[in-house]
Design a protein around this motif. Structure first.
Motif, short mmCIF file in Angstrom:
data_model
loop_
_atom_site.label_atom_id
_atom_site.label_comp_id
_atom_site.label_asym_id
_atom_site.label_seq_id
_atom_site.Cartn_x
_atom_site.Cartn_y
_atom_site.Cartn_z
N SER A 95 0.82 -1.21 0.00
CA SER A 95 0.00 0.00 0.00
C SER A 95 0.85 1.26 0.00
N VAL A 96 2.03 1.18 0.65
CA VAL A 96 2.95 2.31 0.65
C VAL A 96 3.60 2.47 -0.72
N LEU A 97 4.05 1.35 -1.29
CA LEU A 97 4.72 1.38 -2.60
C LEU A 97 3.77 1.86 -3.70
N ALA A 98 2.50 1.55 -3.56
CA ALA A 98 1.53 1.91 -4.59
C ALA A 98 1.07 3.35 -4.49
N SER A 99 1.47 4.04 -3.45
CA SER A 99 1.06 5.43 -3.26
C SER A 99 1.77 6.35 -4.26
N PRO A 100 1.08 7.36 -4.80
CA PRO A 100 1.75 8.30 -5.71
C PRO A 100 2.79 9.15 -5.00
N VAL A 153 8.51 10.10 -4.79
CA VAL A 153 9.11 11.39 -4.44
C VAL A 153 9.69 11.36 -3.03
N LEU A 154 8.93 10.82 -2.08
CA LEU A 154 9.42 10.75 -0.70
C LEU A 154 10.61 9.80 -0.59
N PHE A 155 10.58 8.72 -1.35
CA PHE A 155 11.69 7.76 -1.34
C PHE A 155 12.98 8.42 -1.82
N SER A 156 12.93 9.07 -2.98
CA SER A 156 14.14 9.69 -3.53
C SER A 156 14.62 10.83 -2.65
N TYR A 193 7.91 20.16 -9.66
CA TYR A 193 8.14 19.49 -10.94
C TYR A 193 8.08 17.97 -10.86
N ILE A 194 8.80 17.38 -9.90
CA ILE A 194 8.89 15.92 -9.88
C ILE A 194 7.58 15.28 -9.43
N PHE A 195 6.94 15.83 -8.40
CA PHE A 195 5.71 15.20 -7.90
C PHE A 195 4.59 15.18 -8.94
N PRO A 196 4.29 16.30 -9.65
CA PRO A 196 3.23 16.22 -10.66
C PRO A 196 3.49 15.18 -11.74
N GLU A 232 15.21 -1.82 -9.86
CA GLU A 232 14.99 -0.39 -10.10
C GLU A 232 15.25 0.42 -8.84
N MET A 233 14.76 -0.05 -7.71
CA MET A 233 14.99 0.64 -6.44
C MET A 233 16.48 0.64 -6.08
N ALA A 234 17.14 -0.51 -6.29
CA ALA A 234 18.56 -0.61 -5.99
C ALA A 234 19.37 0.36 -6.85
N PHE A 235 19.00 0.46 -8.13
CA PHE A 235 19.69 1.41 -9.02
C PHE A 235 19.48 2.84 -8.56
N TYR A 236 18.26 3.20 -8.20
CA TYR A 236 17.99 4.56 -7.73
C TYR A 236 18.84 4.89 -6.51
#
Length: 252
Positions: A15-20, A24-27, A81-84, A183-187
């Motif tokens: 549910s957290v991962l699927a949130s829009p 942004v919060l992760f990065s 910019y990033i969030f929209p 993908e997460m590991a690369f980020y």
């Protein structure tokens, strides 16, 4: 087995991962977490000589004002910019997560492939934005406000540069069909290397000291680019600058 256990834990937070809000919060959280140790070094370096001796430009000082402006711009870019764009992506392409984790070797290979692709893409983008005066003045000059790098200057850039680098980072895992865990590991790795590039310190355990043969430039490589502007356009590795004749080292 280790990756599967980790992936099962991540899946339990679906549910957290699927949130829009998550991308942004992760990065942003990963970025600020990686900046924090270097910010503490900056605050201590003016008082402690054994820290200052690792600074690439020993006379440079990262002031509270500089750090505040860098942080404010990074937060502004993420919010405006990033969030929209993240929200639009979330709406058009809902998150789907596979049940199985990737194989460790496949994850490592895909992360390396994404990193090499990003390195090439940014090298071309960066070279163009230095060689074409209009591009430099209009878009890239903001990032070169600081001739001495510090961790929080990593994301001190305008909207165009922020969006371009974000696009390069996002498109490569998609093109390679990477697992979401990959993908997460690369980020995470990409953010760390970018922060380390701008940290302003040549530490004994820095990445460029761990990669043999001078294949990886690291903080000294990128700090010299900020100082002299006309060399070292690749963000991480040195082979493109070597081929283009734009490689320069501190001792040169």
């Amino acid at each position: 087995m280790l990756l599967q256990a980790l992936w099962d834990f991540i899946l339990s937070r679906h549910s957290v991962l699927a949130s829009p809000f998550f991308p942004v919060l992760f990065s942003l959280c990963v970025y600020l977490s990686f900046c924090l140790p270097f910010v503490l070094l900056d605050l201590l370096s003016s008082r402690l000589a054994f820290i200052r001796r690792y600074k690439i430009q020993p006379r440079s000082v990262a002031s509270w004002d500089t750090m505040g402006r860098c942080l404010a711009l990074a937060l502004y870019n993420h919010a405006v910019y990033i969030f929209p764009i993240t929200l639009l992506h979330w709406y058009c392409r809902p998150v789907t997560l596979p049940a199985e984790a990737p194989a460790l070797l496949r994850l490592a290979w895909d992360v390396l492939a994404c990193l090499l692709m990003f390195d090439f893409q940014y090298f071309i983008w960066h070279l163009l934005h230095h060689k074409v005066p209009w591009l430099y003045r209009t878009f890239h000059k903001v990032h070169h406000t600081h001739t001495a790098t510090s961790a929080l200057t990593t994301e001190y850039s305008g909207a165009w540069e922020t969006l371009c680098l974000g696009f390069f980072a996002a498109i490569n895992p998609f093109l390679l069909g990477c697992h979401p865990m990959t993908e997460m590991a690369f980020y995470v790795l990409n953010i760390w290397l970018s922060v380390e590039d701008h940290c302003g310190y040549d530490l004994p355990w820095a990445t460029h000291r761990l990669v043999p043969g001078g294949l990886y430039g690291g903080a000294p490589h990128h700090d010299l680019h900020h100082l002299k502007f006309k060399s070292n356009y690749a963000p991480y590795f040195t082979h493109w600058d070597r081929l283009a004749g734009t490689l320069q080292r501190h001792e040169d």
